[in-house]
Design a protein around this motif. Structure first.
Motif, PDB file in Angstrom:
ATOM      1  N   PRO A  74       0.787  -1.234   0.000  1.00  0.00           N
ATOM      2  CA  PRO A  74       0.000   0.000   0.000  1.00  0.00           C
ATOM      3  C   PRO A  74       0.817   1.281   0.000  1.00  0.00           C
ATOM      4  CG  PRO A  74       0.006  -0.993   2.192  1.00  0.00           C
ATOM      5  CD  PRO A  74       0.705  -1.960   1.283  1.00  0.00           C
ATOM      6  N   HIS A  75       2.080   1.248   0.400  1.00  0.00           N
ATOM      7  CA  HIS A  75       2.800   2.499   0.621  1.00  0.00           C
ATOM      8  C   HIS A  75       3.798   2.855  -0.477  1.00  0.00           C
ATOM      9  CE1 HIS A  75       5.801  -0.435   1.788  1.00  0.00           C
ATOM     10  NE2 HIS A  75       6.720   0.513   1.899  1.00  0.00           N
TER      11      HIS A  75
ATOM     12  N   ALA B 268      -5.993   5.454   6.952  1.00  0.00           N
ATOM     13  CA  ALA B 268      -4.686   5.245   6.320  1.00  0.00           C
ATOM     14  C   ALA B 268      -3.615   5.001   7.374  1.00  0.00           C
ATOM     15  CB  ALA B 268      -4.326   6.450   5.454  1.00  0.00           C
ATOM     16  N   ALA B 269      -3.690   5.728   8.494  1.00  0.00           N
ATOM     17  CA  ALA B 269      -2.707   5.538   9.559  1.00  0.00           C
ATOM     18  C   ALA B 269      -2.801   4.132  10.152  1.00  0.00           C
ATOM     19  CB  ALA B 269      -2.908   6.591  10.647  1.00  0.00           C
TER      20      ALA B 269
ATOM     21  N   ARG C 143      -0.433  -1.205  10.747  1.00  0.00           N
ATOM     22  CA  ARG C 143      -0.590  -2.660  10.679  1.00  0.00           C
ATOM     23  C   ARG C 143       0.487  -3.314   9.833  1.00  0.00           C
ATOM     24  NH1 ARG C 143      -5.836  -5.869   8.100  1.00  0.00           N
ATOM     25  NH2 ARG C 143      -5.010  -7.985   8.394  1.00  0.00           N
ATOM     26  N   PHE C 144       0.779  -2.726   8.668  1.00  0.00           N
ATOM     27  CA  PHE C 144       1.698  -3.382   7.736  1.00  0.00           C
ATOM     28  C   PHE C 144       3.094  -2.764   7.719  1.00  0.00           C
ATOM     29  CE2 PHE C 144      -2.580  -4.109   6.045  1.00  0.00           C
ATOM     30  CZ  PHE C 144      -2.573  -5.497   5.977  1.00  0.00           C
TER      31      PHE C 144
ATOM     32  N   PRO D  40       6.164   7.405   8.492  1.00  0.00           N
ATOM     33  CA  PRO D  40       4.700   7.507   8.450  1.00  0.00           C
ATOM     34  C   PRO D  40       4.187   8.920   8.234  1.00  0.00           C
ATOM     35  CG  PRO D  40       5.386   6.060  10.237  1.00  0.00           C
ATOM     36  CD  PRO D  40       6.633   6.701   9.709  1.00  0.00           C
ATOM     37  N   ALA D  41       4.768   9.906   8.908  1.00  0.00           N
ATOM     38  CA  ALA D  41       4.289  11.282   8.755  1.00  0.00           C
ATOM     39  C   ALA D  41       4.499  11.781   7.332  1.00  0.00           C
ATOM     40  CB  ALA D  41       5.002  12.194   9.756  1.00  0.00           C
TER      41      ALA D  41
END
Length: 372
Positions: free
Chosen positions: A148-149, A166-167, A172-173, A186-187
């Motif tokens: 997904p990222h 989304a967070a 999770r992954f 992440p940010a």
């Protein structure tokens, strides 16, 4: 009259059916809980009042129109039979059936393989694809699960979620690194997703596989929810920077056509923002020199005993603030350990963050093979 086809365009045109369709379209514009009188319907449709009344009664018998009141106060509105037919119509529409012709056109237009994916367990699962007829083909497989990222499909699906959703997917992954260009903070990723949602398409610029780019866009259903995503995938070699925006617009438009086929009333918000660029998401893991240290690295004029001051402009100290040095190689090695980093090849992918080009800045060359 609300019909969109001229009767002269088809020899099979049935005038009475067209009038009935016009009546339904007119009733769809009525205010909630108010309905319309037979006089209002007749006037809006351009049909005689007696003919309008007869059609309303016929449609009412099939549950397509309902009425309230008696005599002059009788009001008509759409019947629940239309809701039943609408549900059946949606159940008969297949995402793959609607999307496949658009994917064929997209592949023909861009020269790249196109794919359709649906969200499943936080990943993008490929359910349809159209290959190119080129000799060199990428290894794209049906049923493949996209991260997904760092993929065009995955980021397109993530951008359609709320920031909180989304967070949760990111938590999770995780954000495993696939290449030196993968976003692993992440940010940074969440900020990048907001830009993707605004511009209407996502770009995977060698974030999942080196030398491969992917442009994706979300597909929405009749309720505005994300039904899936489409993408195009190809080799980055020789791709000029201006093609990024062009490919993004083509994928976004194709996704919009599929969404319309699923019953969504599309809005032109993405097209209006085409002049806006998605900022380059800079991964925070790359250390950057502080402005204070960088300012100390500015060359200062020195005088040797007995020497004359130079009149060359380069010897004069600049009155402008000194920006932090760009991470590129220098022809003269410096003794300062911070201001002058070790020379590195400008083509190193670690120095180029995942990038969607700014259409207003022709100096950016992230899309060309020579600039990567």
């Amino acid at each position: 009259m609300t019909n969109s086809q001229d009767p002269a365009e088809s020899k099979y045109w049935v005038k009475s059916v067209a009038r009935a369709a016009d009546i339904l379209e007119t009733l769809a514009t009525a205010e909630p809980d108010r309905g319309m009188s037979v006089t209002e319907v007749a006037r809006n449709c351009g049909i005689a009042k007696s003919a309008t009344f007869g059609m309303l009664q016929t449609l009412r018998a099939y549950g397509l129109v309902s009425d309230d009141g008696e005599g002059m106060s009788r009001r008509y509105r759409l019947g629940m039979g239309l809701a039943r037919l609408g549900d059946r119509a949606r159940s008969q529409v297949s995402l793959r059936t609607v999307a496949h012709p658009v994917l064929r056109e997209l592949t023909s237009l861009t020269g790249m393989a196109s794919r359709l994916a649906v969200p499943e367990g936080g990943h993008a699962v490929v359910v349809d694809q159209v290959e190119t007829d080129q000799r060199i083909r990428l290894d794209l497989r049906m049923g493949q699960r996209e991260l997904p990222h760092c993929t065009g499909l995955g980021k397109a699906l993530l951008s359609a979620l709320s920031p909180a959703e989304a967070a949760l997917v990111v938590e999770r992954f995780g954000l495993p690194r696939r290449t030196a260009r993968t976003i692993t903070d992440p940010a940074t990723l969440l900020a990048h997703l907001r830009d993707i949602d605004r511009i209407g398409y996502a770009l995977d610029d060698e974030e999942d596989a080196e030398g491969v780019i992917c442009v994706g866009a979300p597909v929405r259903d009749h309720l505005g929810g994300c039904a899936g995503a489409i993408s195009i995938t190809g080799l980055k070699l020789g791709l000029p920077a201006w093609r990024y925006q062009e490919l993004g617009g083509q994928v976004r438009d194709a996704a919009r056509r599929i969404s319309e086929g699923l019953g969504q009333e599309t809005k032109a918000t993405a097209e209006d923002s085409v002049s806006e660029a998605i900022p380059q998401p800079v991964p925070p893991q790359a250390p950057q020199p502080s402005p204070q240290l960088a300012s100390q690295a500015a060359p200062q004029p020195t005088e040797q005993p007995g020497s004359q001051p130079s009149s060359h402009p380069a010897s004069q100290p600049s009155s402008q603030p000194i920006p932090p040095p760009a991470p590129q190689s220098s022809s003269q090695p410096s003794s300062h350990p911070v201001a002058q980093p070790a020379p590195q090849p400008p083509s190193s992918p670690a120095q180029q963050p995942p990038w969607v080009p700014d259409p207003r800045d022709t100096r950016q060359d992230g899309g060309s093979a020579t600039g990567s």
